[in-house]
Write a protein that holds these residues in place. Structure first.
Motif, PDB file in Angstrom:
ATOM      1  N   GLN A  67       0.831  -1.208   0.000  1.00 37.47           N
ATOM      2  CA  GLN A  67       0.000   0.000   0.000  1.00 37.47           C
ATOM      3  C   GLN A  67       0.865   1.258   0.000  1.00 37.47           C
ATOM      4  OE1 GLN A  67      -2.220  -1.070   3.512  1.00 37.47           O
ATOM      5  NE2 GLN A  67      -4.083  -1.436   2.324  1.00 37.47           N
ATOM      6  N   GLN A  70       1.920   1.837  -3.392  1.00 40.42           N
ATOM      7  CA  GLN A  70       0.796   2.312  -4.201  1.00 40.42           C
ATOM      8  C   GLN A  70       0.643   3.836  -4.126  1.00 40.42           C
ATOM      9  OE1 GLN A  70      -2.717  -0.015  -3.423  1.00 40.42           O
ATOM     10  NE2 GLN A  70      -4.013   1.334  -4.610  1.00 40.42           N
ATOM     11  N   ILE A  71       0.877   4.400  -2.927  1.00 42.82           N
ATOM     12  CA  ILE A  71       0.768   5.863  -2.796  1.00 42.82           C
ATOM     13  C   ILE A  71       2.148   6.528  -2.713  1.00 42.82           C
ATOM     14  CG2 ILE A  71      -1.581   5.888  -1.872  1.00 42.82           C
ATOM     15  CD1 ILE A  71      -0.391   6.170   0.934  1.00 42.82           C
ATOM     16  N   LYS A  72       3.151   5.756  -3.086  1.00 42.31           N
ATOM     17  CA  LYS A  72       4.526   6.248  -3.202  1.00 42.31           C
ATOM     18  C   LYS A  72       5.069   6.864  -1.904  1.00 42.31           C
ATOM     19  CE  LYS A  72       4.107   6.923  -8.184  1.00 42.31           C
ATOM     20  NZ  LYS A  72       3.096   5.935  -8.313  1.00 42.31           N
ATOM     21  N   ASN A  96       7.291  10.890   1.834  1.00 43.28           N
ATOM     22  CA  ASN A  96       7.940  10.657   0.555  1.00 43.28           C
ATOM     23  C   ASN A  96       9.033  11.713   0.408  1.00 43.28           C
ATOM     24  OD1 ASN A  96       8.769  10.280  -2.031  1.00 43.28           O
ATOM     25  ND2 ASN A  96       6.760  10.436  -2.962  1.00 43.28           N
ATOM     26  N   TYR A 102       1.754  11.930   4.793  1.00 41.16           N
ATOM     27  CA  TYR A 102       0.469  11.581   5.391  1.00 41.16           C
ATOM     28  C   TYR A 102       0.715  11.442   6.889  1.00 41.16           C
ATOM     29  CZ  TYR A 102      -1.119  10.145   0.712  1.00 41.16           C
ATOM     30  OH  TYR A 102      -1.463  10.106  -0.621  1.00 41.16           O
ATOM     31  N   TYR A 163      -3.344  14.474   4.521  1.00 40.84           N
ATOM     32  CA  TYR A 163      -2.402  14.525   3.399  1.00 40.84           C
ATOM     33  C   TYR A 163      -1.890  15.952   3.274  1.00 40.84           C
ATOM     34  CZ  TYR A 163      -0.572  14.817  -1.344  1.00 40.84           C
ATOM     35  OH  TYR A 163       0.244  15.058  -2.428  1.00 40.84           O
ATOM     36  N   LYS A 179      -6.591  12.289  -2.251  1.00 40.29           N
ATOM     37  CA  LYS A 179      -5.429  11.527  -1.781  1.00 40.29           C
ATOM     38  C   LYS A 179      -5.582  11.136  -0.313  1.00 40.29           C
ATOM     39  CE  LYS A 179      -2.168  12.952  -5.264  1.00 40.29           C
ATOM     40  NZ  LYS A 179      -0.877  13.516  -5.596  1.00 40.29           N
ATOM     41  N   LYS A 182      -8.058   8.289  -0.301  1.00 41.00           N
ATOM     42  CA  LYS A 182      -7.467   7.049  -0.814  1.00 41.00           C
ATOM     43  C   LYS A 182      -6.612   6.381   0.257  1.00 41.00           C
ATOM     44  CE  LYS A 182      -4.724   4.956  -4.425  1.00 41.00           C
ATOM     45  NZ  LYS A 182      -4.160   5.048  -5.751  1.00 41.00           N
ATOM     46  N   ALA A 183      -5.749   7.160   0.916  1.00 39.85           N
ATOM     47  CA  ALA A 183      -4.888   6.597   1.963  1.00 39.85           C
ATOM     48  C   ALA A 183      -5.729   6.064   3.128  1.00 39.85           C
ATOM     49  CB  ALA A 183      -3.892   7.642   2.452  1.00 39.85           C
TER      50      ALA A 183
END
Length: 195
Positions: A67, A70-72, A96, A102, A163, A179, A182-183
């Protein structure tokens, strides 16, 4: 958490906490007369598909390695967060390399209604995250800085996911909120397996 992330996390948490407090008093919504926020009722939340209690859940285990890919996200660092009501709660800083981050928090002392009734310097609207009701939280008068969702996982409990991109961000507010949702949805998938 590594020292290079501390200033970013501290600034974000200070903004979110100050947005929900008044005169340094933790936990009181700021009755800013210039704000046009209309608190929403928690009864607008849809019924939960299942109760997912977050007691003793490690927020840094809410996103699996797949996961995170998936969201880098490159790394996950545990931290205590005071973003909800100024009370220290288990959190995790997923980053990141400072391009974006996040923050996940598991709250066992405040449900989503905390955001829906708070008013003050934040707006909150009811949204759906993977079938669960949630409050999408945004600072009034601040666009494209960050977006958070607080998911109604259990009575009096929430999964909070924020986020935040870096200062060079070109994303719209809707993209930021998508975003965050999604997370949070990914974290819900994992939370179901932790029980």
């Amino acid at each position: 958490m590594t020292k290079k992330y501390v200033p970013v996390v501290a600034a974000l948490l200070l903004v979110m906490v100050s947005a929900c407090t008044s005169g340094g008093e933790i936990g009181k919504a700021n009755p800013d007369s210039s704000a046009t926020s209309t608190p929403q009722s928690a009864d607008k939340l849809p019924k939960r598909p299942a109760e997912l209690k977050v007691n003793n859940v490690d927020p840094c285990k809410l996103l699996s390695a797949a996961q995170m890919d998936q969201i880098k996200i490159a790394e996950a660092d545990p931290e205590q967060s005071t973003v909800i009501d100024g009370t220290a709660m288990p959190g995790c800083f997923y980053s990141n390399n400072l391009t974006y981050s996040y923050i996940a928090v598991v709250a066992t002392n405040k449900g989503v209604d905390y955001w829906l009734r708070s008013g003050g310097n934040v707006t909150a609207e009811v949204v759906n995250v993977a079938g669960y009701g949630a409050a999408q939280v945004k600072l009034i008068g601040v666009d494209n800085a960050n977006c958070a969702v607080a998911v109604d996982v259990a009575e009096g409990q929430q999964l909070f996911m924020n986020y935040k991109p870096d200062s060079e961000n070109k994303e719209t507010q809707q993209q930021l909120c998508d975003k965050a949702k999604k997370a949070a949805g990914l974290a819900l998938e994992t939370l179901k397996t932790l029980k």
